[in-house]
Design a protein around this motif. Structure first.
Motif, PDB file in Angstrom:
ATOM      1  N   ARG A  71       0.833  -1.205   0.000  1.00 33.50           N
ATOM      2  CA  ARG A  71       0.000   0.000   0.000  1.00 33.50           C
ATOM      3  C   ARG A  71       0.864   1.249   0.000  1.00 33.50           C
ATOM      4  O   ARG A  71       0.570   2.223  -0.713  1.00 33.50           O
ATOM      5  CB  ARG A  71      -0.915  -0.002   1.227  1.00 33.50           C
ATOM      6  N   ASP A  72       1.932   1.235   0.796  1.00 32.70           N
ATOM      7  CA  ASP A  72       2.832   2.389   0.836  1.00 32.70           C
ATOM      8  C   ASP A  72       3.474   2.624  -0.527  1.00 32.70           C
ATOM      9  O   ASP A  72       3.584   3.766  -0.988  1.00 32.70           O
ATOM     10  CB  ASP A  72       3.920   2.174   1.897  1.00 32.70           C
ATOM     11  N   GLN A  73       3.915   1.519  -1.162  1.00 37.60           N
ATOM     12  CA  GLN A  73       4.530   1.662  -2.484  1.00 37.60           C
ATOM     13  C   GLN A  73       3.520   2.198  -3.493  1.00 37.60           C
ATOM     14  O   GLN A  73       3.854   3.068  -4.319  1.00 37.60           O
ATOM     15  CB  GLN A  73       5.088   0.323  -2.965  1.00 37.60           C
ATOM     16  N   THR A  74       2.306   1.689  -3.461  1.00 44.40           N
ATOM     17  CA  THR A  74       1.269   2.164  -4.372  1.00 44.40           C
ATOM     18  C   THR A  74       1.005   3.650  -4.175  1.00 44.40           C
ATOM     19  O   THR A  74       0.900   4.417  -5.145  1.00 44.40           O
ATOM     20  CB  THR A  74      -0.034   1.366  -4.161  1.00 44.40           C
ATOM     21  N   ASN A  75       0.927   4.073  -2.913  1.00 43.75           N
ATOM     22  CA  ASN A  75       0.691   5.490  -2.622  1.00 43.75           C
ATOM     23  C   ASN A  75       1.855   6.360  -3.099  1.00 43.75           C
ATOM     24  O   ASN A  75       1.650   7.454  -3.642  1.00 43.75           O
ATOM     25  CB  ASN A  75       0.468   5.686  -1.129  1.00 43.75           C
ATOM     26  N   ARG A  76       3.093   5.871  -2.889  1.00 47.95           N
ATOM     27  CA  ARG A  76       4.261   6.646  -3.346  1.00 47.95           C
ATOM     28  C   ARG A  76       4.262   6.789  -4.866  1.00 47.95           C
ATOM     29  O   ARG A  76       4.523   7.873  -5.398  1.00 47.95           O
ATOM     30  CB  ARG A  76       5.555   5.968  -2.885  1.00 47.95           C
ATOM     31  N   LEU A 155       5.636   5.545 -14.962  1.00 53.45           N
ATOM     32  CA  LEU A 155       5.050   5.595 -13.626  1.00 53.45           C
ATOM     33  C   LEU A 155       3.619   5.061 -13.619  1.00 53.45           C
ATOM     34  O   LEU A 155       3.205   4.389 -12.672  1.00 53.45           O
ATOM     35  CB  LEU A 155       5.080   7.024 -13.089  1.00 53.45           C
ATOM     36  N   ALA A 156       2.880   5.351 -14.673  1.00 63.63           N
ATOM     37  CA  ALA A 156       1.512   4.847 -14.763  1.00 63.63           C
ATOM     38  C   ALA A 156       1.510   3.318 -14.818  1.00 63.63           C
ATOM     39  O   ALA A 156       0.696   2.661 -14.153  1.00 63.63           O
ATOM     40  CB  ALA A 156       0.803   5.430 -15.989  1.00 63.63           C
ATOM     41  N   ALA A 157       2.445   2.749 -15.580  1.00 65.72           N
ATOM     42  CA  ALA A 157       2.536   1.288 -15.657  1.00 65.72           C
ATOM     43  C   ALA A 157       2.932   0.699 -14.305  1.00 65.72           C
ATOM     44  O   ALA A 157       2.379  -0.318 -13.867  1.00 65.72           O
ATOM     45  CB  ALA A 157       3.545   0.883 -16.736  1.00 65.72           C
ATOM     46  N   SER A 158       3.909   1.340 -13.640  1.00 69.58           N
ATOM     47  CA  SER A 158       4.336   0.859 -12.325  1.00 69.58           C
ATOM     48  C   SER A 158       3.209   0.959 -11.306  1.00 69.58           C
ATOM     49  O   SER A 158       3.025   0.069 -10.469  1.00 69.58           O
ATOM     50  CB  SER A 158       5.554   1.654 -11.844  1.00 69.58           C
ATOM     51  N   ALA A 159       2.457   2.044 -11.356  1.00 68.51           N
ATOM     52  CA  ALA A 159       1.348   2.222 -10.415  1.00 68.51           C
ATOM     53  C   ALA A 159       0.266   1.172 -10.646  1.00 68.51           C
ATOM     54  O   ALA A 159      -0.313   0.648  -9.698  1.00 68.51           O
ATOM     55  CB  ALA A 159       0.766   3.629 -10.550  1.00 68.51           C
ATOM     56  N   ARG A 160      -0.001   0.861 -11.907  1.00 69.41           N
ATOM     57  CA  ARG A 160      -0.989  -0.183 -12.196  1.00 69.41           C
ATOM     58  C   ARG A 160      -0.533  -1.541 -11.671  1.00 69.41           C
ATOM     59  O   ARG A 160      -1.322  -2.285 -11.077  1.00 69.41           O
ATOM     60  CB  ARG A 160      -1.249  -0.253 -13.715  1.00 69.41           C
ATOM     61  N   LYS A 161       0.740  -1.853 -11.869  1.00 70.64           N
ATOM     62  CA  LYS A 161       1.266  -3.137 -11.365  1.00 70.64           C
ATOM     63  C   LYS A 161       1.242  -3.178  -9.839  1.00 70.64           C
ATOM     64  O   LYS A 161       0.904  -4.201  -9.236  1.00 70.64           O
ATOM     65  CB  LYS A 161       2.695  -3.359 -11.858  1.00 70.64           C
ATOM     66  N   ALA A 162       1.615  -2.062  -9.202  1.00 70.38           N
ATOM     67  CA  ALA A 162       1.597  -2.012  -7.739  1.00 70.38           C
ATOM     68  C   ALA A 162       0.192  -2.237  -7.207  1.00 70.38           C
ATOM     69  O   ALA A 162      -0.009  -2.943  -6.214  1.00 70.38           O
ATOM     70  CB  ALA A 162       2.151  -0.676  -7.252  1.00 70.38           C
TER      71      ALA A 162
END
Length: 379
Positions: A71-76, A155-162
Motif C-alpha cells: 500500500r505504501d509503495q502504491t501510494n508513493r 510511472l503509470a505502468a508501475s502504479a498499475r502493477k503495484a
C-alpha cells in the motif's frame, strides 16, 4: 476476523478447565473422549489445532505486513505519477507558447540574409544571438516534454502493477484470515465435545508435560548463567512485563491485546529498534545466539517452523502470549519445544547495575504451553 471468536474459544478453554478442576478433583483418569479417543490423544489433537492456528496466524501476519508495504509503495507511485503529470502539463503549455511564438515570428529570410539587409548589423547580430537562445530553449522544451511523457507512462505502468500486486495480497490475506477462522472453529468444536472431567485431565497432562520438559531442558545445561541485558533489551523486557495479563488475539500488536510476535516486535520497537513482525522473520533475519548465552531481552523461538516466540526474562523463564484464550504471562522457557534464540542488538554491551523487573501478581497463572509437546527441546 476480529478477536471475538478467539476470545470465545479461549473463554471456553478457561471456563471448562476451571469447571473441570472443581467438578473432578483428585486423580482424573484417561477416559475415552469423542470417537473413543483417550484424553492424552485429545490433548495431542487440541495442541495440534492450536499450533495450526498459530501457523495460520503468522502467515496472515506476514501477508498483512507485505500488504502494508505494498500500500505504501502504491501510494508513493501514485504521488510521483501526479507530480509527473503536472510537470507534463506545464511542459505542454510551454511547448505551445513556443510554437505560437515561432509561428508569429516566422520569416522566409535566413538569418544571414537578414544580417546583410539590416540597417544596424550589430543589432542584427544581437537579434540572431537571441533567436539562437530561443531555438535552444525550444529544443530543451521539446526534450523535456518527451522525457516527461516517457516518465509519466512508466510511472503509470508501475502504479498499475503495484495496485494489481496489492489486490493479490489482499485476496491472499482474506484466504489466510478464513483459514484462521476455520481452525478456531475446529478448536471450539473439539472443546464443546469434552466433559468437565476430560478438560481437567487435559489441564493436568499439559502442565505435567511442560514441567517435565523444563526439568530436562535445565538439566541439559542449555540455559545460561545470569547475564545482564543491554539497555535496549532491558527496555524491551520491561515493556513486555507491563503487558502481562492482556489477552492473546491473533494478528494483534497492542495496546490492548497481542499475539506472540506482536508482543515481541512491539517490545523491541518500544526499545527503539524495529524488528520483523512475524516469528519466522525474526528467526531468519536476527542474529542467532546459543541457548547457553541467553540474556534478558533475547527472543526464544519455538517449533521447527519458528511459529511461536517469547522474550527471555531470565532464570529459565520467558514472557509470552501463549495462545488463543490465554493472556500474556511468564512461562518456563521449555513450555514449548525450543528451536533456538536470536538477539536484536548483538553488538550492544550488557548494562551495569541491572535489576530484574518486578512481576505483577498472577504473572505465572494460566496455561504455559502452546501447540504441541511432541518435539524435544533443542540444546
Amino acid at each position: 476476523m476480529s478477536g471475538r471468536l478467539v476470545r470465545r474459544a479461549g473463554t471456553a478453554v478457561v471456563v471448562a478447565l476451571v469447571a473441570g478442576a472443581l467438578l473432578a478433583p483428585g486423580s482424573a483418569v484417561a477416559a475415552p473422549g469423542p470417537e473413543g479417543r483417550s484424553v492424552p490423544k485429545l490433548l495431542t489433537d487440541l495442541q495440534k489445532l492450536f499450533r495450526q492456528t498459530e501457523e495460520a496466524t503468522e502467515r496472515y501476519n506476514g501477508t498483512e505486513e507485505k500488504l502494508k508495504q505494498q500500500r505504501d509503495q502504491t501510494n508513493r507511485l501514485n504521488a510521483r505519477l501526479a507530480k509527473a503529470r503536472a510537470a507534463l502539463h506545464d511542459s505542454r503549455g510551454a511547448a505551445g507558447r513556443l510554437a505560437r511564438q515561432q509561428y508569429q515570428g516566422s520569416s522566409d529570410f535566413s538569418p544571414y540574409v537578414r544580417l546583410l539587409l539590416a540597417r544596424d548589423p550589430q543589432q542584427a547580430l544581437d537579434q540572431t544571438h537571441v533567436l539562437q537562445r530561443v531555438s535552444l530553449e525550444r529544443v530543451e522544451t521539446v526534450d523535456r516534454l518527451a522525457d516527461g511523457a516517457r516518465q509519466a507512462d512508466d510511472l503509470a505502468a508501475s502504479a498499475r502493477k503495484a495496485l494489481d500486486d496489492q489486490l493479490v495480497l489482499a485476496e491472499r490475506q482474506k484466504k489466510e484470515r478464513d483459514d484462521v477462522q476455520n481452525k478456531l472453529k475446529d478448536v471450539e468444536k473439539l472443546l464443546a465435545s469434552l466433559t468437565a472431567g476430560q478438560l481437567a485431565e487435559l489441564a493436568r497432562l499439559e502442565a505435567d508435560g511442560a514441567a517435565d520438559a523444563q526439568r530436562k531442558f535445565v538439566a541439559s545445561g542449555a540455559l545460561s548463567s545470569a547475564r545482564p541485558p543491554s539497555e535496549a533489551g532491558n527496555r524491551a523486557l520491561r515493556f513486555a512485563v507491563e503487558q502481562i495479563g492482556k489477552p492473546y488475539e491473533w494478528g494483534a500488536e497492542g495496546p490492548g491485546s497481542y499475539d506472540c510476535s506482536g508482543l515481541t516486535s512491539q517490545a523491541w520497537a518500544h526499545a527503539g529498534r524495529e524488528i520483523p513482525r512475524t516469528s519466522q522473520e525474526q528467526w531468519e533475519s536476527l542474529e542467532r545466539v546459543p541457548l547457553g548465552e541467553l540474556r534478558p531481552g533475547d527472543l526464544v523461538l519455538y517449533f521447527p517452523g519458528a511459529t511461536h516466540v517469547g522474550i527471555y526474562l531470565g532464570d529459565g523463564m520467558v514472557v509470552q502470549a501463549p495462545r488463543p484464550g490465554a493472556v500474556v504471562k511468564v512461562s518456563p522457557v521449555a513450555a514449548n519445544p525450543v528451536l533456538g534464540a536470536v538477539r536484536p542488538d548483538p553488538s550492544a554491551e550488557g548494562m551495569s547495575g541491572y535489576r530484574p523487573p518486578v512481576l505483577p501478581d498472577g504473572a505465572r497463572e494460566g496455561s504455559d504451553t502452546g501447540y504441541g509437546l511432541d518435539a524435544a527441546p533443542s540444546s
